[in-house]
Design a protein around this motif. Structure first.
Motif, PDB file in Angstrom:
ATOM      1  N   VAL A  66      41.289  -6.350  31.695  1.00  0.00           N
ATOM      2  CA  VAL A  66      40.267  -6.265  32.746  1.00  0.00           C
ATOM      3  C   VAL A  66      40.754  -5.534  33.992  1.00  0.00           C
ATOM      4  CG1 VAL A  66      39.083  -8.342  31.951  1.00  0.00           C
ATOM      5  CG2 VAL A  66      40.797  -8.535  33.740  1.00  0.00           C
ATOM      6  N   SER A  67      42.049  -5.293  34.090  1.00  0.00           N
ATOM      7  CA  SER A  67      42.607  -4.632  35.272  1.00  0.00           C
ATOM      8  C   SER A  67      42.227  -3.152  35.312  1.00  0.00           C
ATOM      9  CB  SER A  67      44.132  -4.752  35.243  1.00  0.00           C
ATOM     10  OG  SER A  67      44.701  -3.935  36.242  1.00  0.00           O
ATOM     11  N   PRO A  68      41.945  -2.636  36.501  1.00  0.00           N
ATOM     12  CA  PRO A  68      41.679  -1.200  36.613  1.00  0.00           C
ATOM     13  C   PRO A  68      42.953  -0.357  36.529  1.00  0.00           C
ATOM     14  CG  PRO A  68      41.536  -2.251  38.756  1.00  0.00           C
ATOM     15  CD  PRO A  68      41.759  -3.343  37.762  1.00  0.00           C
ATOM     16  N   ILE A  69      44.111  -1.003  36.583  1.00  0.00           N
ATOM     17  CA  ILE A  69      45.381  -0.289  36.498  1.00  0.00           C
ATOM     18  C   ILE A  69      45.855  -0.331  35.048  1.00  0.00           C
ATOM     19  CG2 ILE A  69      47.785  -0.229  37.269  1.00  0.00           C
ATOM     20  CD1 ILE A  69      46.776  -1.718  39.824  1.00  0.00           C
ATOM     21  N   ASP A  70      46.072   0.822  34.446  1.00  0.00           N
ATOM     22  CA  ASP A  70      46.452   0.922  33.037  1.00  0.00           C
ATOM     23  C   ASP A  70      47.645   1.848  32.851  1.00  0.00           C
ATOM     24  OD1 ASP A  70      44.477  -0.714  31.941  1.00  0.00           O
ATOM     25  OD2 ASP A  70      43.042   0.918  31.804  1.00  0.00           O
ATOM     26  N   ALA A  71      48.302   1.672  31.718  1.00  0.00           N
ATOM     27  CA  ALA A  71      49.384   2.582  31.354  1.00  0.00           C
ATOM     28  C   ALA A  71      48.820   3.973  31.094  1.00  0.00           C
ATOM     29  CB  ALA A  71      50.125   2.064  30.124  1.00  0.00           C
ATOM     30  N   ILE A  72      47.639   4.023  30.468  1.00  0.00           N
ATOM     31  CA  ILE A  72      46.944   5.286  30.221  1.00  0.00           C
ATOM     32  C   ILE A  72      45.580   5.180  30.899  1.00  0.00           C
ATOM     33  CG2 ILE A  72      46.027   6.866  28.474  1.00  0.00           C
ATOM     34  CD1 ILE A  72      48.027   5.605  26.491  1.00  0.00           C
ATOM     35  N   PRO A  73      45.313   5.959  31.939  1.00  0.00           N
ATOM     36  CA  PRO A  73      44.051   5.838  32.674  1.00  0.00           C
ATOM     37  C   PRO A  73      42.825   6.092  31.796  1.00  0.00           C
ATOM     38  CG  PRO A  73      45.590   7.258  33.836  1.00  0.00           C
ATOM     39  CD  PRO A  73      46.180   6.988  32.493  1.00  0.00           C
ATOM     40  N   GLU A  74      41.739   5.355  32.065  1.00  0.00           N
ATOM     41  CA  GLU A  74      40.514   5.481  31.281  1.00  0.00           C
ATOM     42  C   GLU A  74      39.871   6.858  31.395  1.00  0.00           C
ATOM     43  OE1 GLU A  74      41.247   2.257  32.161  1.00  0.00           O
ATOM     44  OE2 GLU A  74      41.160   1.689  30.079  1.00  0.00           O
ATOM     45  N   PHE A  75      40.121   7.561  32.493  1.00  0.00           N
ATOM     46  CA  PHE A  75      39.469   8.855  32.646  1.00  0.00           C
ATOM     47  C   PHE A  75      39.992   9.890  31.646  1.00  0.00           C
ATOM     48  CE2 PHE A  75      42.926   9.148  35.768  1.00  0.00           C
ATOM     49  CZ  PHE A  75      43.502  10.351  35.427  1.00  0.00           C
ATOM     50  N   LEU A  76      41.078   9.604  30.966  1.00  0.00           N
ATOM     51  CA  LEU A  76      41.555  10.486  29.902  1.00  0.00           C
ATOM     52  C   LEU A  76      40.788  10.127  28.636  1.00  0.00           C
ATOM     53  CD1 LEU A  76      45.388  10.416  30.590  1.00  0.00           C
ATOM     54  CD2 LEU A  76      43.779  12.221  31.162  1.00  0.00           C
ATOM     55  N   LEU A  77      39.585  10.675  28.519  1.00  0.00           N
ATOM     56  CA  LEU A  77      38.690  10.326  27.421  1.00  0.00           C
ATOM     57  C   LEU A  77      39.377  10.505  26.072  1.00  0.00           C
ATOM     58  CD1 LEU A  77      35.359  11.858  28.689  1.00  0.00           C
ATOM     59  CD2 LEU A  77      36.104   9.501  28.800  1.00  0.00           C
ATOM     60  N   GLY A  78      39.109   9.595  25.208  1.00  0.00           N
ATOM     61  CA  GLY A  78      39.686   9.663  23.873  1.00  0.00           C
ATOM     62  C   GLY A  78      40.942   8.836  23.746  1.00  0.00           C
ATOM     63  N   ILE A  79      41.835   8.936  24.732  1.00  0.00           N
ATOM     64  CA  ILE A  79      43.064   8.147  24.641  1.00  0.00           C
ATOM     65  C   ILE A  79      43.175   7.100  25.737  1.00  0.00           C
ATOM     66  CG2 ILE A  79      44.360   9.973  23.480  1.00  0.00           C
ATOM     67  CD1 ILE A  79      45.759  10.466  26.193  1.00  0.00           C
ATOM     68  N   GLY A  80      42.318   7.188  26.721  1.00  0.00           N
ATOM     69  CA  GLY A  80      42.401   6.273  27.855  1.00  0.00           C
ATOM     70  C   GLY A  80      42.111   4.829  27.529  1.00  0.00           C
ATOM     71  N   VAL A  81      41.306   4.600  26.519  1.00  0.00           N
ATOM     72  CA  VAL A  81      40.976   3.220  26.148  1.00  0.00           C
ATOM     73  C   VAL A  81      41.843   2.705  25.009  1.00  0.00           C
ATOM     74  CG1 VAL A  81      38.604   3.328  26.982  1.00  0.00           C
ATOM     75  CG2 VAL A  81      39.116   3.966  24.635  1.00  0.00           C
ATOM     76  N   VAL A  82      42.680   3.554  24.462  1.00  0.00           N
ATOM     77  CA  VAL A  82      43.510   3.156  23.318  1.00  0.00           C
ATOM     78  C   VAL A  82      44.457   2.020  23.688  1.00  0.00           C
ATOM     79  CG1 VAL A  82      45.305   3.951  21.718  1.00  0.00           C
ATOM     80  CG2 VAL A  82      43.325   5.375  22.176  1.00  0.00           C
ATOM     81  N   ASP A  83      45.072   2.076  24.848  1.00  0.00           N
ATOM     82  CA  ASP A  83      46.000   1.015  25.229  1.00  0.00           C
ATOM     83  C   ASP A  83      45.271  -0.305  25.417  1.00  0.00           C
ATOM     84  OD1 ASP A  83      44.816   2.098  27.547  1.00  0.00           O
ATOM     85  OD2 ASP A  83      46.455   1.397  28.813  1.00  0.00           O
ATOM     86  N   ASP A  84      44.105  -0.254  26.063  1.00  0.00           N
ATOM     87  CA  ASP A  84      43.316  -1.479  26.234  1.00  0.00           C
ATOM     88  C   ASP A  84      42.888  -2.033  24.877  1.00  0.00           C
ATOM     89  OD1 ASP A  84      43.525  -1.334  28.962  1.00  0.00           O
ATOM     90  OD2 ASP A  84      41.492  -0.614  29.296  1.00  0.00           O
ATOM     91  N   PHE A  85      42.452  -1.168  23.996  1.00  0.00           N
ATOM     92  CA  PHE A  85      42.000  -1.610  22.681  1.00  0.00           C
ATOM     93  C   PHE A  85      43.149  -2.210  21.876  1.00  0.00           C
ATOM     94  CE2 PHE A  85      40.711  -0.904  18.222  1.00  0.00           C
ATOM     95  CZ  PHE A  85      39.593  -1.725  18.222  1.00  0.00           C
ATOM     96  N   GLY A  86      44.328  -1.620  21.978  1.00  0.00           N
ATOM     97  CA  GLY A  86      45.495  -2.176  21.286  1.00  0.00           C
ATOM     98  C   GLY A  86      45.843  -3.569  21.789  1.00  0.00           C
ATOM     99  N   VAL A  87      45.806  -3.744  23.097  1.00  0.00           N
ATOM    100  CA  VAL A  87      46.078  -5.061  23.683  1.00  0.00           C
ATOM    101  C   VAL A  87      44.980  -6.038  23.277  1.00  0.00           C
ATOM    102  CG1 VAL A  87      46.307  -6.349  25.849  1.00  0.00           C
ATOM    103  CG2 VAL A  87      47.426  -4.134  25.589  1.00  0.00           C
ATOM    104  N   PHE A  88      43.725  -5.576  23.274  1.00  0.00           N
ATOM    105  CA  PHE A  88      42.608  -6.417  22.849  1.00  0.00           C
ATOM    106  C   PHE A  88      42.777  -6.866  21.396  1.00  0.00           C
ATOM    107  CE2 PHE A  88      38.462  -6.692  20.732  1.00  0.00           C
ATOM    108  CZ  PHE A  88      37.908  -7.752  21.421  1.00  0.00           C
ATOM    109  N   LEU A  89      43.120  -5.939  20.509  1.00  0.00           N
ATOM    110  CA  LEU A  89      43.335  -6.311  19.104  1.00  0.00           C
ATOM    111  C   LEU A  89      44.453  -7.333  18.967  1.00  0.00           C
ATOM    112  CD1 LEU A  89      43.052  -3.111  16.874  1.00  0.00           C
ATOM    113  CD2 LEU A  89      41.622  -5.149  16.862  1.00  0.00           C
TER     114      LEU A  89
END
Length: 116
Positions: A66-89
């Motif tokens: 839920v944090s806006p601070i990520d290892a890979i920023p969300e604005f990098l479409l395609g890969i930005g949500v990969v880190d969040d999704f991995g943590v979610f899984l």
């Protein structure tokens, strides 16, 4: 390394699915309903299968998602949500596994009267 991590997450998700779908195993609904009871029992010290360290890891994973601070920023479409999704899984897989063990523990060793 990214392919190995993806493969590991996929394998863990498949193992969780197989565990949940085994005959006699607590279903997904039972596991989800058991999560609040499991957390309360663990924090009270009644259930020793879930350590405070694991609870802290679950909290950290949720905070990361839920944090806006990520290892890979969300604005990098395609890969930005990969880190969040991995943590979610990881979080979902770990919680389903832990809650399944908790339900089995409840079946074998009923919680004390104050547990619910």
């Amino acid at each position: 390394m990214a392919k190995a991590a993806k493969g590991g997450r996929a394998a863990a998700t498949w193992r969780a699915y197989r565990e949940v779908s085994q005959p006699g195993s607590p279903g997904v609904g039972n596991r989800i309903k058991a999560m609040p009871r499991m957390l309360r029992a663990a924090l009270r010290g009644d259930y020793h299968g879930l350590t405070r360290g694991k609870v802290a890891m679950f909290g950290a994973a949720l905070a990361y998602i839920v944090s806006p601070i990520d290892a890979i920023p969300e604005f990098l479409l395609g890969i930005g949500v990969v880190d969040d999704f991995g943590v979610f899984l990881w979080l979902v897989t770990a919680l389903l596994g832990e809650s399944g063990r908790y339900v089995e523990w409840e079946r074998q060793d009923p919680p004390p009267p104050h547990a619910n």
